[in-house]
Structures are given as C-alpha cells and as structure tokens.
Design a protein around this motif. Sequence first.
Motif, PDB file in Angstrom:
ATOM      1  N   MET A 198       0.853  -1.195   0.000  1.00  0.00           N
ATOM      2  CA  MET A 198       0.000   0.000   0.000  1.00  0.00           C
ATOM      3  C   MET A 198       0.892   1.249   0.000  1.00  0.00           C
ATOM      4  O   MET A 198       1.653   1.474   0.944  1.00  0.00           O
ATOM      5  CB  MET A 198      -0.898   0.007   1.231  1.00  0.00           C
ATOM      6  N   ILE A 199       0.806   2.027  -1.060  1.00  0.00           N
ATOM      7  CA  ILE A 199       1.574   3.268  -1.183  1.00  0.00           C
ATOM      8  C   ILE A 199       0.617   4.436  -1.015  1.00  0.00           C
ATOM      9  O   ILE A 199      -0.419   4.512  -1.684  1.00  0.00           O
ATOM     10  CB  ILE A 199       2.283   3.366  -2.552  1.00  0.00           C
ATOM     11  N   ALA A 200       0.961   5.351  -0.108  1.00  0.00           N
ATOM     12  CA  ALA A 200       0.086   6.490   0.177  1.00  0.00           C
ATOM     13  C   ALA A 200       0.732   7.788  -0.280  1.00  0.00           C
ATOM     14  O   ALA A 200       1.946   7.989  -0.101  1.00  0.00           O
ATOM     15  CB  ALA A 200      -0.206   6.560   1.672  1.00  0.00           C
ATOM     16  N   PHE A 201      -0.082   8.653  -0.852  1.00  0.00           N
ATOM     17  CA  PHE A 201       0.345  10.013  -1.191  1.00  0.00           C
ATOM     18  C   PHE A 201      -0.446  10.981  -0.323  1.00  0.00           C
ATOM     19  O   PHE A 201      -1.667  10.866  -0.200  1.00  0.00           O
ATOM     20  CB  PHE A 201       0.104  10.313  -2.674  1.00  0.00           C
ATOM     21  N   LEU A 202       0.265  11.923   0.289  1.00  0.00           N
ATOM     22  CA  LEU A 202      -0.342  12.842   1.246  1.00  0.00           C
ATOM     23  C   LEU A 202      -0.549  14.214   0.612  1.00  0.00           C
ATOM     24  O   LEU A 202       0.405  14.822   0.118  1.00  0.00           O
ATOM     25  CB  LEU A 202       0.550  12.979   2.483  1.00  0.00           C
ATOM     26  N   GLY A 203      -1.778  14.698   0.629  1.00  0.00           N
ATOM     27  CA  GLY A 203      -2.094  16.004   0.057  1.00  0.00           C
ATOM     28  C   GLY A 203      -2.605  16.974   1.109  1.00  0.00           C
ATOM     29  O   GLY A 203      -3.211  16.566   2.096  1.00  0.00           O
ATOM     30  N   THR A 252      -1.573  -1.340  -4.112  1.00  0.00           N
ATOM     31  CA  THR A 252      -2.645  -0.370  -3.946  1.00  0.00           C
ATOM     32  C   THR A 252      -2.047   1.021  -3.783  1.00  0.00           C
ATOM     33  O   THR A 252      -1.042   1.192  -3.080  1.00  0.00           O
ATOM     34  CB  THR A 252      -3.500  -0.697  -2.707  1.00  0.00           C
ATOM     35  N   VAL A 253      -2.672   1.991  -4.440  1.00  0.00           N
ATOM     36  CA  VAL A 253      -2.278   3.392  -4.298  1.00  0.00           C
ATOM     37  C   VAL A 253      -3.436   4.128  -3.643  1.00  0.00           C
ATOM     38  O   VAL A 253      -4.590   3.976  -4.054  1.00  0.00           O
ATOM     39  CB  VAL A 253      -1.954   4.037  -5.665  1.00  0.00           C
ATOM     40  N   ARG A 254      -3.119   4.920  -2.640  1.00  0.00           N
ATOM     41  CA  ARG A 254      -4.163   5.662  -1.927  1.00  0.00           C
ATOM     42  C   ARG A 254      -3.739   7.126  -1.812  1.00  0.00           C
ATOM     43  O   ARG A 254      -2.588   7.414  -1.495  1.00  0.00           O
ATOM     44  CB  ARG A 254      -4.382   5.062  -0.546  1.00  0.00           C
ATOM     45  N   ILE A 267      -0.769   1.181   5.656  1.00  0.00           N
ATOM     46  CA  ILE A 267       0.077   1.601   4.538  1.00  0.00           C
ATOM     47  C   ILE A 267       1.513   1.109   4.744  1.00  0.00           C
ATOM     48  O   ILE A 267       1.968   0.915   5.870  1.00  0.00           O
ATOM     49  CB  ILE A 267       0.065   3.130   4.335  1.00  0.00           C
ATOM     50  N   ASP A 268       2.216   0.901   3.637  1.00  0.00           N
ATOM     51  CA  ASP A 268       3.615   0.448   3.685  1.00  0.00           C
ATOM     52  C   ASP A 268       4.602   1.590   3.538  1.00  0.00           C
ATOM     53  O   ASP A 268       5.740   1.491   4.006  1.00  0.00           O
ATOM     54  CB  ASP A 268       3.870  -0.582   2.571  1.00  0.00           C
ATOM     55  N   ALA A 269       4.200   2.661   2.886  1.00  0.00           N
ATOM     56  CA  ALA A 269       5.071   3.828   2.715  1.00  0.00           C
ATOM     57  C   ALA A 269       4.205   5.033   2.361  1.00  0.00           C
ATOM     58  O   ALA A 269       3.137   4.885   1.760  1.00  0.00           O
ATOM     59  CB  ALA A 269       6.109   3.588   1.621  1.00  0.00           C
ATOM     60  N   ALA A 270       4.681   6.200   2.745  1.00  0.00           N
ATOM     61  CA  ALA A 270       3.972   7.444   2.442  1.00  0.00           C
ATOM     62  C   ALA A 270       4.912   8.402   1.728  1.00  0.00           C
ATOM     63  O   ALA A 270       6.092   8.493   2.075  1.00  0.00           O
ATOM     64  CB  ALA A 270       3.441   8.090   3.723  1.00  0.00           C
ATOM     65  N   ASP A 325       3.353  12.621  12.287  1.00  0.00           N
ATOM     66  CA  ASP A 325       2.596  11.498  12.845  1.00  0.00           C
ATOM     67  C   ASP A 325       2.558  10.313  11.887  1.00  0.00           C
ATOM     68  O   ASP A 325       2.630   9.156  12.319  1.00  0.00           O
ATOM     69  CB  ASP A 325       1.184  11.969  13.204  1.00  0.00           C
ATOM     70  N   VAL A 326       2.454  10.584  10.591  1.00  0.00           N
ATOM     71  CA  VAL A 326       2.479   9.504   9.606  1.00  0.00           C
ATOM     72  C   VAL A 326       3.844   8.817   9.625  1.00  0.00           C
ATOM     73  O   VAL A 326       3.943   7.585   9.539  1.00  0.00           O
ATOM     74  CB  VAL A 326       2.167  10.039   8.199  1.00  0.00           C
ATOM     75  N   SER A 327       4.909   9.591   9.775  1.00  0.00           N
ATOM     76  CA  SER A 327       6.263   9.037   9.700  1.00  0.00           C
ATOM     77  C   SER A 327       6.589   8.096  10.857  1.00  0.00           C
ATOM     78  O   SER A 327       7.525   7.307  10.770  1.00  0.00           O
ATOM     79  CB  SER A 327       7.292  10.168   9.657  1.00  0.00           C
ATOM     80  N   TRP A 328       5.851   8.171  11.959  1.00  0.00           N
ATOM     81  CA  TRP A 328       6.012   7.226  13.060  1.00  0.00           C
ATOM     82  C   TRP A 328       5.339   5.884  12.747  1.00  0.00           C
ATOM     83  O   TRP A 328       5.693   4.854  13.315  1.00  0.00           O
ATOM     84  CB  TRP A 328       5.410   7.796  14.341  1.00  0.00           C
ATOM     85  N   ILE A 329       4.371   5.905  11.841  1.00  0.00           N
ATOM     86  CA  ILE A 329       3.566   4.718  11.549  1.00  0.00           C
ATOM     87  C   ILE A 329       4.104   3.952  10.345  1.00  0.00           C
ATOM     88  O   ILE A 329       4.114   2.712  10.331  1.00  0.00           O
ATOM     89  CB  ILE A 329       2.104   5.140  11.302  1.00  0.00           C
ATOM     90  N   ALA A 330       4.563   4.677   9.328  1.00  0.00           N
ATOM     91  CA  ALA A 330       5.071   4.047   8.104  1.00  0.00           C
ATOM     92  C   ALA A 330       6.252   4.856   7.574  1.00  0.00           C
ATOM     93  O   ALA A 330       6.312   6.076   7.783  1.00  0.00           O
ATOM     94  CB  ALA A 330       3.971   3.973   7.043  1.00  0.00           C
ATOM     95  N   PRO A 331       7.193   4.222   6.875  1.00  0.00           N
ATOM     96  CA  PRO A 331       8.314   4.969   6.277  1.00  0.00           C
ATOM     97  C   PRO A 331       7.779   6.083   5.380  1.00  0.00           C
ATOM     98  O   PRO A 331       6.886   5.857   4.564  1.00  0.00           O
ATOM     99  CB  PRO A 331       9.053   3.906   5.462  1.00  0.00           C
TER     100      PRO A 331
END
Length: 394
Positions: free
Chosen positions: A1-6, A63-65, A90-93, A304-310
């Motif tokens: 799961m790859i996440a993009f943050l907007g 998956t892309v989110r 998610i696996d990475a952001a 906060d995201v960086s503590w949960i996923a790379p």
Amino acid sequence: MIAFLGEYDALSGLSQRPASSKEEPIEPGGNGHGRGHNLLGTGALAAAVAVKQLMEELGLKGTVRYYGRPGEEGGSGKAFMAREGLFDDIDAALSWHPMDYNSIMSVQTLANYQIYYKFKGKSSHAAAAPHLGRSALDAVELMNIGVNYLREHIIQEARIHYAVTNTGGLSPNVVQANAEVLYLIRAPQITEAKEIYERVNDIARGAALMTGTEVSIVFDKACSNLIPNTVLETVMHRKFTELGIPQHDGQELQFAGAVRATLSEAEKANPPGVPAAMRDKDLADRLNPYESGLFLSGSTDVGDVSWIAPTVQCTTACFVVGSPPHSWQWVSVGATSIAHKGMLHAGKVMASTALEPLQHPELIEAAKAELKERPQGRTYSCPIPKEVKASPRK
C-alpha cells in the motif's frame, strides 16, 4: 500500500492578486495560499494518478491511496487521522512541499501542542467600581508575562508562540470579563512539548489566582516530530537527479526578478534551505546535495504519519529565492507557471520514487527496518487525546 499525502488549506489575511510583483489584496483581510498547499495537494494527486496508470501498464500489484486533508496549518489534520488508525495499513507514504529550492526533505521537525486558555472574570465600571471587577484581560497579560519568563528555563530548541484571540471587548472603561489566548508550544520530541505544556498550564492557573478569575484549558491539537527515512530518501534523490529540475523561460525569470526586488536585504541574505551559491539567484537552478537529518524549526503533521510508516518527501522550487513562507509573494507566485512547473515536477519525482518499492519490495522491508531503529525505543502514541474533536480553524 503506497500512500500520497495532500494538503490544500489556505491562510487567513493573505489575500493577494496572482502574478503581481506588488502587494495587492483581492479582498483586504481575506484568505490566500501563502504556504503553497494549493500546489501541494494537486501535485500529490498527480503523482497518485500517474502511479495508478503505470501500475496498470506494467502489470504491477499493489494499492495506491491518496489522502486529501484540510487543516495542516494549525489543525494537525493528519494527527487526528493517525489517531483513528487511517494510516495503519500503509507500507510507505510520499509527499512534498513547495519551497524556493529543490531538495530531498530529510529533516527533523518540532513536535507541538496547541491550546486555548480562556479566562472568565467579572465586569464592572472601570472608573466607578474597579474593585468589583475581575479582569480576564489582566489574566491573559499576566500569563503572557509568566510564559516569557519561562522561555529562559526551557530547552534551547523549544519554541513558544501565542496570539490573543479575545481581548474582552473594545471599551476600556469596562473591566473585561472574558479574554482568551491561543498558545503553540514546540519541542524536538512530543514528550518535551508535553512537559512545557504542563508548565504553561501552571502559569495560566497562577494568572487566574492572581486576578481572581477562572481559566479553562482547552486542548486544540498536537502533532509529532518527523522521522526521516534514508532508505526511501536515497531512492528519491536518485530519481530527482535523473529527472533534473524545473526549467524556466525568460518571461518567468523576469517576473521572478521583479518579485525578488520586493524582498528585504535580510530576507535575501540567508534564506533557510538555500545553498550559498544560489542566494543571488531569482529562481533555484540546481538540486541541493542530499543531506540526511537536517533540523527544521517548524512543525508538520506528516510527522505522525512518519512514526507509523516509512515516509519520504521532496521540495521543488515554486517560489522566488529568499521569499518567506506565509507572505504575499508566495500567494502571487503560487498562481503562476513558475509554481505550476514545480508542482508537476514534484509529481514526477514522487511517482518515479513510488514505482521503485512496487517493483522491488525489499526496499519497503529495508525502510520499515530503519523505522523500527530510528525512535530508539520510543513508540508512537497520538498526542491528541481521544476526547478532543477536530474543529474548523478560526
């Protein structure tokens, strides 16, 4: 799961006519995109769309989110989302930020707490019966004085800011029965920010005792410090190097020069993040060397995201060199082709970076292993109490 943050929130008081080299509010006191989040959200979405299409063309599984979210500026929207578990799978952001330079955003940021202190006193005639009044405004002023004395006795890296959000009215001949101040407390670790927050609470209670008023302490929001990830940053730097940097034509350079002429000598002398060799340029003309773990005195809820996923981020040059964030210059340039080129280039850098772990899953495992080591035994706990609800920005 790859996440993009907007992100896509604007700032109050920064209304500005686009593509103008002078300060020209469209609506005096109105809002404006003085932090470039109009670009940030769009560039991240472009990357997500591109990766989805490339995955279909290349037959890649995954998956892309896309996480679109308001309230980064003073709202810590991603921290609220993290509290609700929205990033747990998610696996990475990946994200980015518009700036006046091109770089890999390998930084350590400050965690923060934001709190309202609401004082309630008793009104009376300030001349005829001042002894019957209990001034909430006096309490706010005494609190601010107390916190200013506290600054000498906290760690050097910490920051404390405040804004008086309610002075109690416009009549000096009335003892102000209600007044309010909003505090933002920053420190390298969330535990350090919490300790300072508790000391500020004591000062607020002391101010209430001194003035015979009552104080309500209303927790608004918080966010954690950012954890860099060198595994993903190395990949992003390689991709950024391969793609080069945004290119600008003569008309864009001429406009950038006109905007830069509005900056003070202090703003042009030592802009943060801009290498010395670029400080006389109107627009950044190179990619900064990759340096890991730089210190940034600001805050971001990406932490906060960086503590949960790379998590990995870049910056691209969307603004004039030396122009400060939260300024009319950023609002003006942010609506031009200069900013749009930087935005689309960031999308390309993020998309090409995201393809690497999709094609080479071992990168994700290495990035996750680094994330386990980085906190040095600390574990993530959302700094926002469960009972605190996200509220619209004032």
